[in-house]
Design an enzyme around this catalytic site. Structure first.
Site, PDB file in Angstrom:
ATOM      1  CE  LYS A 172       0.861  -4.324   6.981  1.00 14.72           C
ATOM      2  NZ  LYS A 172       0.099  -4.352   5.909  1.00 14.72           N
ATOM      3  CD  GLU A 248      -4.265  10.636  12.189  1.00  8.80           C
ATOM      4  OE1 GLU A 248      -5.462  10.723  12.218  1.00  8.80           O
ATOM      5  OE2 GLU A 248      -3.343  11.492  12.637  1.00  8.80           O
ATOM      6  CB  CYS A 282     -11.054   7.582   9.048  1.00  7.61           C
ATOM      7  SG  CYS A 282     -10.200   8.954   7.980  1.00  7.61           S
ATOM      8  CD  GLU A 383     -14.397   3.254  11.798  1.00  6.51           C
ATOM      9  OE1 GLU A 383     -13.306   2.326  12.318  1.00  6.51           O
ATOM     10  OE2 GLU A 383     -13.783   4.159  11.414  1.00  6.51           O
TER      11      GLU A 383
HETATM   12  P1  NAD Z   1      -6.487  -2.366  10.157  1.00 10.07           P
HETATM   13  O1  NAD Z   1      -6.179  -2.034  11.265  1.00 10.07           O
HETATM   14  O2  NAD Z   1      -7.140  -3.602   9.769  1.00 10.07           O
HETATM   15  O3  NAD Z   1      -5.103  -2.247   9.013  1.00 10.07           O
HETATM   16  C1  NAD Z   1      -4.501  -0.983   8.696  1.00 10.07           C
HETATM   17  C2  NAD Z   1      -3.164  -1.604   8.591  1.00 10.07           C
HETATM   18  O4  NAD Z   1      -2.535  -2.400   9.698  1.00 10.07           O
HETATM   19  C3  NAD Z   1      -3.090  -2.345   7.472  1.00 10.07           C
HETATM   20  O5  NAD Z   1      -1.594  -2.560   6.568  1.00 10.07           O
HETATM   21  C4  NAD Z   1      -2.901  -3.796   8.127  1.00 10.07           C
HETATM   22  O6  NAD Z   1      -2.053  -4.809   7.442  1.00 10.07           O
HETATM   23  C5  NAD Z   1      -2.175  -3.477   9.210  1.00 10.07           C
HETATM   24  N1  NAD Z   1      -2.048  -4.319  10.651  1.00 10.07           N
HETATM   25  C6  NAD Z   1      -3.083  -5.141  10.678  1.00 10.07           C
HETATM   26  N2  NAD Z   1      -2.824  -5.904  11.831  1.00 10.07           N
HETATM   27  C7  NAD Z   1      -1.686  -5.501  12.518  1.00 10.07           C
HETATM   28  C8  NAD Z   1      -0.707  -5.690  13.756  1.00 10.07           C
HETATM   29  N3  NAD Z   1      -1.175  -6.543  14.428  1.00 10.07           N
HETATM   30  N4  NAD Z   1       0.501  -5.078  13.495  1.00 10.07           N
HETATM   31  C9  NAD Z   1       0.788  -3.957  12.779  1.00 10.07           C
HETATM   32  N5  NAD Z   1       0.042  -3.822  11.738  1.00 10.07           N
HETATM   33  C10 NAD Z   1      -1.130  -4.407  11.371  1.00 10.07           C
HETATM   34  O7  NAD Z   1      -7.590  -1.168   9.473  1.00 10.07           O
HETATM   35  P2  NAD Z   1      -8.226  -1.231   7.847  1.00 10.07           P
HETATM   36  O8  NAD Z   1      -9.237  -2.158   8.052  1.00 10.07           O
HETATM   37  O9  NAD Z   1      -6.927  -1.419   6.769  1.00 10.07           O
HETATM   38  O10 NAD Z   1      -8.726   0.173   7.981  1.00 10.07           O
HETATM   39  C11 NAD Z   1      -9.879   0.582   8.168  1.00 10.07           C
HETATM   40  C12 NAD Z   1      -9.593   1.589   9.545  1.00 10.07           C
HETATM   41  O11 NAD Z   1      -9.011   2.425   9.362  1.00 10.07           O
HETATM   42  C13 NAD Z   1     -11.020   2.093  10.072  1.00 10.07           C
HETATM   43  O12 NAD Z   1     -10.994   1.970  11.430  1.00 10.07           O
HETATM   44  C14 NAD Z   1     -10.654   3.502   9.672  1.00 10.07           C
HETATM   45  O13 NAD Z   1     -11.428   4.417  10.482  1.00 10.07           O
HETATM   46  C15 NAD Z   1      -9.316   3.809   9.959  1.00 10.07           C
HETATM   47  N6  NAD Z   1      -8.746   4.903   9.134  1.00 10.07           N
HETATM   48  C16 NAD Z   1      -8.383   5.726   9.996  1.00 10.07           C
HETATM   49  C17 NAD Z   1      -8.094   7.024   9.152  1.00 10.07           C
HETATM   50  C18 NAD Z   1      -7.555   8.441   9.933  1.00 10.07           C
HETATM   51  O14 NAD Z   1      -7.097   9.370   9.371  1.00 10.07           O
HETATM   52  N7  NAD Z   1      -7.805   8.519  11.241  1.00 10.07           N
HETATM   53  C19 NAD Z   1      -8.036   7.107   7.900  1.00 10.07           C
HETATM   54  C20 NAD Z   1      -8.181   5.990   7.115  1.00 10.07           C
HETATM   55  C21 NAD Z   1      -8.834   4.800   7.736  1.00 10.07           C
END
Ligand code: NAD
Length: 489
Positions: A172, A248, A282, A383
């Site tokens: 997803k 992650e 990130c 963050e």
């Molecule tokens: P997010 O947590 O809002 O969403 C990430 C994914 O999770 C999306 O596909 C979203 O639809 C899904 N999601 C949201 N709520 C969910 C739930 N309750 N259950 C299951 N899935 C759910 O994050 P974002 O805003 O898309 O991305 C930004 C974040 O990702 C930042 O905090 C960033 O630091 C982190 N990030 C980390 C890395 C890493 O390698 N550590 C890499 C990229 C981004």
């Protein structure tokens, strides 16, 4: 034909849901895609389960799965320009960055193709009449959930090792950036993946993500995204499992500059660290720590360079950074800017939307630098995930390390100095998953990526990134079976 891919068929969402995909550069509509719900998720997980049990995928000689990954690698490179342009439309990042992303995605497939089959497990020395060995087998059905900042790259760090290890998966992508993931799944289909091995569902986190992470037939959830979502996924994994998870999450990554650093390089990389992709990285070096004696000169030069960053349409040559990903996300970042001011941080540059009318429809924010920050501020600890950097001063090496480690996260950090032994000392002491010395941001598929502390659980990339998708099995054979005689009767 829809945009969900389930059991080898392109299919529409059962309930007919659709979602707009918007270009963050000008808020224009790029396209619409299917929006799944829990029914589609259930179908996809069942397909992945069926394929894991019935297709010979998991039992194929590893070389055959590796060949498929290599075909995906070649197809990604064949279509790289198309994919990069789509990623730019979807995320707003510059085309130059998107092209690098696609190369890196292809490299992840090649790396795991090459790694697969290299490790046949190990023989354990027990006794002459025992053959004991540990082998690694696929975990089963994997739920893979990716974020919007590096949509295809983050997905590939999951998909490539999951396939190499012989798993089946349901992927997803973020609901805001699904387009290149659809393209990648088409390439996996073209490369010859059996039906049900690779499945794609699109939709919101709250509905589709939650249904996927709660599904009883999922063996492993690998998630990249924010801290709070990570917590929800961990809770679901406990409630419905326990099951394997890999998380992650975010970071608040220190970038330490000692006074003896190469000045021009350190200023230049501090820009890359904090403002690449508008800071929506990130591992963004959004927490700058500068040695006191260098501080004022450094901040002045840094601000001057930050003001010169060319914002605009990522498709155009010469544009150096694009917009934020959505209107809501920009509002969140603006909230942090207001908070920084309230907390007493000194705004050196930025802090507002650009006044260029050409950028008024997109979700832009100026590169923003706060000085006179201290570790008690939320703007320093949380963050922000936007083009906002905080600057703190330090006087000694110990103080620099202490500040850099004073975070609940622990994803990445940088250290700038011309003293080699100090660089190594500091790198050794930082509690972060990746440490760059006189550099910022590079990662390679051969080396593990992931976080200490609240930045996550598990690792992607490198050999550990394959292990996440494997179960270890101990096979113990008695080579001279005879009654043990333990029970005498
Ligand atoms: P997010 O947590 O809002 O969403 C990430 C994914 O999770 C999306 O596909 C979203 O639809 C899904 N999601 C949201 N709520 C969910 C739930 N309750 N259950 C299951 N899935 C759910 O994050 P974002 O805003 O898309 O991305 C930004 C974040 O990702 C930042 O905090 C960033 O630091 C982190 N990030 C980390 C890395 C890493 O390698 N550590 C890499 C990229 C981004």
């Amino acid at each position: 034909m829809g945009e969900l891919y389930i059991d080898g068929e392109w299919t529409q969402a059962a309930a007919g849901g659709r979602r707009d995909v918007v270009n963050p550069y000008d808020a224009s509509l790029v396209t619409t895609v299917d929006e799944a719900d829990a029914t589609d998720v259930d179908r996809a997980v069942r397909a992945a389960r069926r394929a894991f049990a019935e297709e010979d995928w998991a039992d194929l000689p590893t070389r055959r799965r590796a060949d498929l990954l290599l075909r995906v690698h070649d197809l990604l490179l064949r279509d790289r320009e198309d994919i990069a342009r789509t990623e730019t439309l979807d995320t707003g990042k510059t085309l130059a960055e998107a092209r690098i992303d696609v190369e890196d995605v292809a490299n992840a497939f090649r790396y795991y193709a090459e790694l697969a089959g290299k490790d046949g497990g190990r023989v354990v020395d027990v006794a002459p009449d025992v053959l004991s060995r540990v082998v690694y087998q696929p975990v089963g059905v994997c739920a893979l959930i990716a974020p919007w900042n590096y949509p295809l790259l983050q997905a590939s760090w999951k998909v490539a090792p999951a396939l190499a290890a012989g798993n089946t998966f349901v992927l997803k992508p973020s609901e805001t950036t699904p387009l290149t993931t659809i393209m990648m799944i088409r390439l996996i289909e073209e490369a010859g993946a059996p039906p049900g091995v690779a499945n794609l569902v699109l939709g919101s986190g709250a509905t589709v993500g939650a249904a996927l992470t709660r599904h009883p037939d999922v063996d492993l959830v690998s998630f990249t995204g924010g801290l709070n979502t990570g917590r929800a996924i961990m809770a679901a994994a406990a409630a419905e499992g326990p099951r394997n998870i890999a998380l992650e999450l975010g970071g608040k990554n220190p970038n330490i500059v000692f006074a003896d650093a190469d000045f021009d390089a350190a200023v230049d990389y501090a820009l890359d660290a904090a403002f690449l992709h508008s800071g929506q990285v990130c591992s963004a070096g959004s927490r700058l720590l500068v040695e006191d004696s260098l501080h004022d000169r450094f901040v002045e030069a840094y601000a001057e360079r930050a003001r010169a960053i060319r914002l605009g349409n990522g498709m155009e040559d010469g544009i150096e950074s694009g917009p934020l990903s959505s209107a809501e996300h920009r509002e969140k970042v603006e909230g942090y800017i207001a908070l920084g001011k309230k907390e007493g941080a000194r705004l050196v540059t930025g802090g507002t939307r650009p006044d260029d009318p050409a950028l008024s429809r997109g979700f832009f924010l100026l590169p923003t630098i706060f000085a006179d920050c201290d570790r008690s501020m939320r703007i320093v600890q949380e963050e922000v995930f936007g083009p906002v950097v905080t600057v703190e001063r330090f006087r000694t090496e110990d103080e620099a390390v202490e500040l850099a480690n004073d975070t609940r996260y622990g994803l990445a950090g940088g250290v700038w100095t011309s003293e080699a032994s100090r660089a190594q000392r500091v790198a050794q002491r930082l509690r972060h998953g990746t440490v760059w010395i006189n550099d910022f941001h590079p990662y390679v598929p051969q080396a593990e990526w992931g976080g200490f502390g609240r930045s996550g659980v598990g690792r992607e990339l490198g050999p550990t990134g394959l292990r996440e998708y494997q179960e270890a099995k101990h096979i113990y054979q008695n080579l001279a079976p005879a009654p043990s005689g333990w029970f005498k009767g």
